[in-house]
Scaffold this motif. Structure first.
Motif, PDB file in Angstrom:
ATOM      1  N   ASP A 152       1.199  -1.115  -0.045  1.00 33.48           N
ATOM      2  CA  ASP A 152      -0.115  -0.223   0.256  1.00 33.48           C
ATOM      3  C   ASP A 152       0.696   1.030  -0.311  1.00 33.48           C
ATOM      4  O   ASP A 152       1.083   1.444   1.001  1.00 33.48           O
ATOM      5  CB  ASP A 152      -0.909   0.223   1.262  1.00 33.48           C
ATOM      6  N   VAL A 153       1.340   1.907  -0.780  1.00 35.19           N
ATOM      7  CA  VAL A 153       2.198   2.865  -1.800  1.00 35.19           C
ATOM      8  C   VAL A 153       1.789   3.549  -2.036  1.00 35.19           C
ATOM      9  O   VAL A 153       1.355   3.836  -3.824  1.00 35.19           O
ATOM     10  CB  VAL A 153       3.219   2.580  -2.313  1.00 35.19           C
ATOM     11  N   PRO A 154       0.640   5.004  -1.276  1.00 35.74           N
ATOM     12  CA  PRO A 154       0.349   6.036  -2.105  1.00 35.74           C
ATOM     13  C   PRO A 154       0.883   7.171  -2.947  1.00 35.74           C
ATOM     14  O   PRO A 154       0.802   7.393  -4.154  1.00 35.74           O
ATOM     15  CB  PRO A 154      -0.273   6.772  -0.973  1.00 35.74           C
ATOM     16  N   ASP A 155       2.405   7.519  -2.565  1.00 32.78           N
ATOM     17  CA  ASP A 155       3.434   7.796  -3.202  1.00 32.78           C
ATOM     18  C   ASP A 155       4.754   7.146  -3.791  1.00 32.78           C
ATOM     19  O   ASP A 155       5.453   7.010  -2.698  1.00 32.78           O
ATOM     20  CB  ASP A 155       3.833   9.473  -2.912  1.00 32.78           C
ATOM     21  N   GLY A 158       7.801   9.058  -4.279  1.00 32.24           N
ATOM     22  CA  GLY A 158       8.245   9.755  -2.721  1.00 32.24           C
ATOM     23  C   GLY A 158       8.778   8.928  -1.996  1.00 32.24           C
ATOM     24  O   GLY A 158       9.993   9.286  -1.409  1.00 32.24           O
ATOM     25  N   THR A 159       8.476   7.827  -1.674  1.00 36.89           N
ATOM     26  CA  THR A 159       8.241   6.405  -0.749  1.00 36.89           C
ATOM     27  C   THR A 159       9.950   5.675  -1.818  1.00 36.89           C
ATOM     28  O   THR A 159      10.746   5.192  -0.445  1.00 36.89           O
ATOM     29  CB  THR A 159       7.430   5.936  -1.411  1.00 36.89           C
ATOM     30  N   LEU A 192      12.556  -1.378   8.833  1.00 34.47           N
ATOM     31  CA  LEU A 192      11.507   0.004   8.231  1.00 34.47           C
ATOM     32  C   LEU A 192      11.343  -0.341   7.354  1.00 34.47           C
ATOM     33  O   LEU A 192       9.780   0.597   7.272  1.00 34.47           O
ATOM     34  CB  LEU A 192      12.040   1.374   8.618  1.00 34.47           C
ATOM     35  N   ARG A 194       9.881  -2.135   5.440  1.00 34.98           N
ATOM     36  CA  ARG A 194       8.790  -3.591   5.161  1.00 34.98           C
ATOM     37  C   ARG A 194       7.514  -2.527   5.662  1.00 34.98           C
ATOM     38  O   ARG A 194       6.293  -2.688   5.157  1.00 34.98           O
ATOM     39  CB  ARG A 194       8.657  -4.277   6.460  1.00 34.98           C
ATOM     40  N   ARG A 195       7.619  -2.206   7.241  1.00 33.13           N
ATOM     41  CA  ARG A 195       6.880  -1.062   7.730  1.00 33.13           C
ATOM     42  C   ARG A 195       5.784  -0.250   6.742  1.00 33.13           C
ATOM     43  O   ARG A 195       4.483   0.578   6.882  1.00 33.13           O
ATOM     44  CB  ARG A 195       6.955  -0.472   9.143  1.00 33.13           C
ATOM     45  N   MET A 196       7.281   0.266   5.787  1.00 31.66           N
ATOM     46  CA  MET A 196       6.724   1.904   4.943  1.00 31.66           C
ATOM     47  C   MET A 196       5.674   1.655   3.880  1.00 31.66           C
ATOM     48  O   MET A 196       4.898   2.462   3.463  1.00 31.66           O
ATOM     49  CB  MET A 196       7.697   2.340   4.820  1.00 31.66           C
ATOM     50  N   GLN A 198       4.255  -1.194   4.003  1.00 28.70           N
ATOM     51  CA  GLN A 198       2.718  -1.832   4.574  1.00 28.70           C
ATOM     52  C   GLN A 198       2.447  -3.375   4.113  1.00 28.70           C
ATOM     53  O   GLN A 198       1.333  -3.399   3.650  1.00 28.70           O
ATOM     54  CB  GLN A 198       2.324  -0.598   4.972  1.00 28.70           C
TER      55      GLN A 198
END
Lengths: 204, 204
Positions: A152-155, A158-159, A192, A194-196, A198
């Motif tokens: 789930d990565v909206p950007d 940027g990510t 981290l 992995r968490r970013m 989600q």
DNA sequence: GTCTATATGTTGATAGAC
DNA sequence: GTCTATCAACATATAGAC
């Protein structure tokens, strides 16, 4: 430990490598502008003139170091990308190995990242072009996870930038002579990451 | 836009500020060692001797810039810390505002972060001590969330370091003349911070 | 490929007039 | 507080012997 031990060029002469190695050490410690050619040749145990036997100029040393550093890091990231087909697993490996590479090559990476301004315009453009490929590879890795419904990565761009930041910024503060747990740092960054994104349904 | 516009010292004379401002611009562009005193005074529209009317040395300029930059950033982080009692809300504000500060003061922050090696040993020690407070404040903010059962953070100091990295590394690549969406970047970092601590029960 | 010696410009910083 | 003029040390790079 020499600064370039893990990224050496086989076809390069020992004396040439020794000068480059000394230059990277000096640039990392005092900056490009703060380093004199004598600093470099003294570290290499040679006379001031020895530099110009192997390199055209001080800037040529930075140029070669920049190419070596970027190619080494890119090889690392490419290998990590190819390590798995599973998007979550792949991202973990990429962030872990890319972090580890920067910890193992902190001096070289610092020079490469922070002394870009000292390159000639042509050489700088060459390096900037190389840099874009890091971002592209990370974007591709994120898109694969998003397409598969695993991330789930909206950007995404940027990510990708943020993930690379997490790895690259290690060289700003990491000192192998002081810090004791580089492996723990690389593992943490992977966790981290992995968490970013989600990751859904992966091992918690 | 002047490099120090948002962090000026009211008691400082205009000419003195102008020299410091020019020095920060030059250091950010060419590095401390790559900048001559003439680069600085020319940018300030003064003669070479004008520097020494206001500062003891070139290093004194870097010292003052370093203090100014670190104090400005620390003020920002402290204000953000005090903005909320809710751990999740507070962390969001801290990462957002700290990111924003670095975007707004990219030149100054770059000098402060990357030219530490050029400070005298005494001045460097002073700045390093200041730096620890950033880490401490972030650790405190994370611990509050963990204690309250709101954050899941296995490695608090490491995660604090990573959150600061995410903000600080912005200055490595961010260029206000090219990049168009600093507000989006700050929002993204705050969102990623939320994911990194896996706030339980907060708005998804 | 290494050295010693050196050419040539630039560096950080200062002296002293206004 | 600003300037012009200047110093001594240093910079990058080269010449030419071995």
């Amino acid at each position: 430990m020499t600064a370039l031990s893990t990224t050496s060029h086989p076809a390069t002469s020992a004396a040439r490598r020794r000068v480059l190695d000394a230059a990277v050490d000096a640039f990392a410690e005092k900056g490009f502008g703060g380093t004199g050619t004598r600093d470099i040749t003294e570290r290499a145990g040679r006379s001031p003139a020895a530099l110009y036997v192997h390199y055209e100029s001080k800037e040529a040393l930075l140029h070669e170091a920049s190419l070596l550093g970027h190619r080494g890091a890119l090889d690392c990231l490419n290998r990590a990308y190819a390590a798995s087909d599973d998007p979550a697993e792949r991202l973990q490996v990429m962030v872990h190995d890319f972090s580890q590479w920067h910890l193992d090559n902190a001096k070289l990476a610092r020079v490469v990242q922070y002394e870009l301004h000292a390159l000639s315009p042509a050489h700088r453009a060459e390096v900037v072009a190389l840099r874009r490929t890091f971002q592209q590879l990370m974007v591709t890795a994120l898109e694969a996870g998003v397409s598969a419904g695993r991330f789930d990565v909206p950007d995404v761009p940027g990510t990708a930038r943020a993930l690379l930041s997490l790895c690259i910024d290690l060289v700003r503060w990491f000192d192998p002579a002081i810090s004791r747990d580089p492996k723990k740092v690389a593992r943490l960054n992977a966790d981290l990451a992995r968490r970013m994104v989600q990751t859904k349904g992966a091992g918690r």
